[in-house]
Motif scaffolding. Structure first.
Motif, PDB file in Angstrom:
ATOM      1  N   GLN A 269       0.825  -1.211   0.000  1.00  0.00           N
ATOM      2  CA  GLN A 269       0.000   0.000   0.000  1.00  0.00           C
ATOM      3  C   GLN A 269       0.858   1.260   0.000  1.00  0.00           C
ATOM      4  OE1 GLN A 269      -2.523   0.938   3.556  1.00  0.00           O
ATOM      5  NE2 GLN A 269      -4.208   0.487   2.144  1.00  0.00           N
ATOM      6  N   GLN A 270       1.937   1.240   0.760  1.00  0.00           N
ATOM      7  CA  GLN A 270       2.792   2.419   0.895  1.00  0.00           C
ATOM      8  C   GLN A 270       3.738   2.608  -0.289  1.00  0.00           C
ATOM      9  OE1 GLN A 270       4.709   1.700   4.645  1.00  0.00           O
ATOM     10  NE2 GLN A 270       2.838   2.020   5.840  1.00  0.00           N
ATOM     11  N   ASN A 271       4.273   1.518  -0.807  1.00  0.00           N
ATOM     12  CA  ASN A 271       5.286   1.611  -1.855  1.00  0.00           C
ATOM     13  C   ASN A 271       4.726   1.526  -3.271  1.00  0.00           C
ATOM     14  OD1 ASN A 271       8.148   1.454  -0.447  1.00  0.00           O
ATOM     15  ND2 ASN A 271       6.810   0.043   0.654  1.00  0.00           N
ATOM     16  N   LEU A 272       3.533   0.948  -3.403  1.00  0.00           N
ATOM     17  CA  LEU A 272       2.903   0.842  -4.726  1.00  0.00           C
ATOM     18  C   LEU A 272       1.458   1.355  -4.638  1.00  0.00           C
ATOM     19  CD1 LEU A 272       4.139  -2.741  -5.763  1.00  0.00           C
ATOM     20  CD2 LEU A 272       5.051  -0.546  -6.545  1.00  0.00           C
ATOM     21  N   PRO A 273       1.297   2.633  -4.338  1.00  0.00           N
ATOM     22  CA  PRO A 273      -0.061   3.173  -4.129  1.00  0.00           C
ATOM     23  C   PRO A 273      -0.952   3.115  -5.359  1.00  0.00           C
ATOM     24  CG  PRO A 273       1.553   4.941  -4.278  1.00  0.00           C
ATOM     25  CD  PRO A 273       2.333   3.671  -4.187  1.00  0.00           C
ATOM     26  N   ASP A 274      -0.359   3.075  -6.542  1.00  0.00           N
ATOM     27  CA  ASP A 274      -1.147   3.040  -7.777  1.00  0.00           C
ATOM     28  C   ASP A 274      -1.351   1.631  -8.320  1.00  0.00           C
ATOM     29  OD1 ASP A 274      -1.320   5.853  -7.780  1.00  0.00           O
ATOM     30  OD2 ASP A 274       0.645   6.007  -8.749  1.00  0.00           O
ATOM     31  N   THR A 275      -0.788   0.645  -7.641  1.00  0.00           N
ATOM     32  CA  THR A 275      -0.880  -0.757  -8.082  1.00  0.00           C
ATOM     33  C   THR A 275      -2.088  -1.440  -7.449  1.00  0.00           C
ATOM     34  OG1 THR A 275       1.519  -0.961  -8.391  1.00  0.00           O
ATOM     35  CG2 THR A 275       0.278  -3.003  -8.058  1.00  0.00           C
ATOM     36  N   LYS A 276      -2.838  -2.146  -8.283  1.00  0.00           N
ATOM     37  CA  LYS A 276      -3.948  -2.945  -7.775  1.00  0.00           C
ATOM     38  C   LYS A 276      -3.392  -4.258  -7.223  1.00  0.00           C
ATOM     39  CE  LYS A 276      -6.903   0.107  -9.222  1.00  0.00           C
ATOM     40  NZ  LYS A 276      -7.587   1.000  -8.253  1.00  0.00           N
ATOM     41  N   VAL A 277      -3.962  -4.715  -6.126  1.00  0.00           N
ATOM     42  CA  VAL A 277      -3.438  -5.913  -5.469  1.00  0.00           C
ATOM     43  C   VAL A 277      -4.530  -6.972  -5.374  1.00  0.00           C
ATOM     44  CG1 VAL A 277      -2.438  -6.868  -3.360  1.00  0.00           C
ATOM     45  CG2 VAL A 277      -1.776  -4.572  -4.133  1.00  0.00           C
ATOM     46  N   ILE A 278      -4.187  -8.178  -5.817  1.00  0.00           N
ATOM     47  CA  ILE A 278      -5.078  -9.331  -5.710  1.00  0.00           C
ATOM     48  C   ILE A 278      -4.469 -10.323  -4.730  1.00  0.00           C
ATOM     49  CG2 ILE A 278      -6.117 -11.290  -6.912  1.00  0.00           C
ATOM     50  CD1 ILE A 278      -6.009  -9.639  -9.484  1.00  0.00           C
ATOM     51  N   LEU A 279      -5.202 -10.648  -3.688  1.00  0.00           N
ATOM     52  CA  LEU A 279      -4.767 -11.662  -2.731  1.00  0.00           C
ATOM     53  C   LEU A 279      -5.467 -12.972  -3.046  1.00  0.00           C
ATOM     54  CD1 LEU A 279      -4.905  -9.634   0.616  1.00  0.00           C
ATOM     55  CD2 LEU A 279      -3.027  -9.809  -1.037  1.00  0.00           C
ATOM     56  N   LEU A 280      -4.683 -13.993  -3.307  1.00  0.00           N
ATOM     57  CA  LEU A 280      -5.248 -15.311  -3.557  1.00  0.00           C
ATOM     58  C   LEU A 280      -5.385 -16.065  -2.243  1.00  0.00           C
ATOM     59  CD1 LEU A 280      -3.253 -16.502  -6.707  1.00  0.00           C
ATOM     60  CD2 LEU A 280      -5.395 -15.219  -6.621  1.00  0.00           C
ATOM     61  N   SER A 281      -6.442 -16.832  -2.138  1.00  0.00           N
ATOM     62  CA  SER A 281      -6.578 -17.703  -0.969  1.00  0.00           C
ATOM     63  C   SER A 281      -5.507 -18.777  -1.034  1.00  0.00           C
ATOM     64  CB  SER A 281      -7.954 -18.361  -0.962  1.00  0.00           C
ATOM     65  OG  SER A 281      -8.020 -19.390  -1.960  1.00  0.00           O
ATOM     66  N   LEU A 282      -5.281 -19.444   0.073  1.00  0.00           N
ATOM     67  CA  LEU A 282      -4.433 -20.627   0.075  1.00  0.00           C
ATOM     68  C   LEU A 282      -5.154 -21.735  -0.685  1.00  0.00           C
ATOM     69  CD1 LEU A 282      -3.485 -20.422   3.834  1.00  0.00           C
ATOM     70  CD2 LEU A 282      -1.968 -19.898   1.916  1.00  0.00           C
ATOM     71  N   THR A 283      -4.422 -22.653  -1.233  1.00  0.00           N
ATOM     72  CA  THR A 283      -5.022 -23.735  -2.015  1.00  0.00           C
ATOM     73  C   THR A 283      -5.468 -24.881  -1.113  1.00  0.00           C
ATOM     74  OG1 THR A 283      -2.923 -24.897  -2.333  1.00  0.00           O
ATOM     75  CG2 THR A 283      -3.509 -23.221  -3.966  1.00  0.00           C
ATOM     76  N   ALA A 284      -6.369 -25.690  -1.629  1.00  0.00           N
ATOM     77  CA  ALA A 284      -6.696 -26.960  -0.973  1.00  0.00           C
ATOM     78  C   ALA A 284      -5.521 -27.901  -1.149  1.00  0.00           C
ATOM     79  CB  ALA A 284      -7.960 -27.552  -1.584  1.00  0.00           C
ATOM     80  N   MET A 285      -5.364 -28.855  -0.230  1.00  0.00           N
ATOM     81  CA  MET A 285      -4.245 -29.791  -0.277  1.00  0.00           C
ATOM     82  C   MET A 285      -4.735 -31.223  -0.118  1.00  0.00           C
ATOM     83  SD  MET A 285      -1.532 -27.576   2.012  1.00  0.00           S
ATOM     84  CE  MET A 285      -2.833 -26.819   3.004  1.00  0.00           C
ATOM     85  N   GLY A 286      -3.834 -32.177  -0.315  1.00  0.00           N
ATOM     86  CA  GLY A 286      -4.186 -33.582  -0.198  1.00  0.00           C
ATOM     87  C   GLY A 286      -3.012 -34.424   0.253  1.00  0.00           C
ATOM     88  N   ARG A 287      -3.232 -35.731   0.316  1.00  0.00           N
ATOM     89  CA  ARG A 287      -2.208 -36.697   0.723  1.00  0.00           C
ATOM     90  C   ARG A 287      -1.602 -36.312   2.081  1.00  0.00           C
ATOM     91  NH1 ARG A 287       1.004 -37.917  -4.992  1.00  0.00           N
ATOM     92  NH2 ARG A 287      -0.832 -37.811  -6.336  1.00  0.00           N
TER      93      ARG A 287
END
Length: 240
Positions: free
Chosen positions: A146-164
């Motif tokens: 937010q502070q260093n890239l004020p003009d950049t849009k940010v997408i946060l991905l959820s963690l993935t499902a896992m197995g085994r």
């Protein structure tokens, strides 16, 4: 007990102790030292791997200086193994994923990995390697963006499902995803759920066709990610 028998007993005890000591030394030489050497070699390989990544990023940053980067992907091995040119040929992308990375490691390299690039959009997927401690500094990464890239849009991905071998971590991953979504809303960032489309509701694990080992993704798994991410990316980039 006469002196002779006592003397023989002490000799037997000393010989037994010597045998045990020699056995311990042999075990140490045969087992412990090679294991220590192996660990040292692995640590050196990891250090060299990171160093090579940093050199690569610096070179790419110079190359990108002449034109804008549409999207920088930040993360761990899931990002590192994401062939961005294959899945996003319509965008100028930078892959800043490093296998084995944690939130702590990512925060320490944000200047080189993201700030210097000034991408139009950042997509971040991090925390799978330190699920228990990821929120000790996850929010500080968001503040840095937010502070260093004020003009950049940010997408946060959820963690993935896992197995085994990692299936038991799904409950914690799902819990952490609630926090990630809440932080995205708090900071005005975008959130994309990739946990649900990867999950098999019957087994409550990642679908077998989407993973190579329970944690990492196959081509089909990356297709699922791409289909979830692309519409949001397109919307954000079209608006600029």
């Amino acid at each position: 007990m006469d002196k002779r028998r006592k003397h023989n007993l002490w000799i037997a005890i000393i010989l037994m102790a010597a045998v045990l000591l020699v056995g311990f030394l042999l075990f140490f030489l045969v087992k412990y030292i090679p294991e220590q050497r192996k660990q040292a070699q692995q640590q050196e390989q990891i250090r060299q791997y990171y160093e090579n990544k940093y050199v690569q990023y610096a070179e790419e940053n110079q190359a990108f200086a002449d034109y804008a980067v549409d999207v920088a992907f930040l993360g761990d091995s899931l990002t590192d193994g994401y062939d961005l040119e294959k899945y996003y040929p319509q965008f100028v992308t930078a892959n800043r994923g490093i296998g084995g990375e944690t939130t702590i490691g990512l925060e320490s390299r944000m200047e080189l990995s993201a700030y210097a690039l000034k991408p139009k959009v950042v997509v971040m997927l991090i925390g799978g390697n330190n699920l228990d401690t990821m929120f000790e500094n996850y929010e500080s990464i968001l503040k840095g963006l937010q502070q260093n890239l004020p003009d950049t849009k940010v997408i946060l991905l959820s963690l993935t499902a896992m197995g085994r071998d990692w299936a038991h971590k799904n409950h914690l991953a799902a819990y952490n995803n609630v926090k990630i979504k809440a932080l995205a809303e708090e900071y005005g960032f975008y959130y994309i759920d990739i946990f649900t489309p990867l999950l098999d509701p019957v087994t409550d694990e990642i679908r077998v066709e989407y993973t190579t080992d329970g944690a990492h993704l196959t081509h089909e798994g990356y297709v699922v990610l791409t289909e979830a991410i692309t519409p949001v990316l397109q919307q954000l980039l079209d608006a600029q």
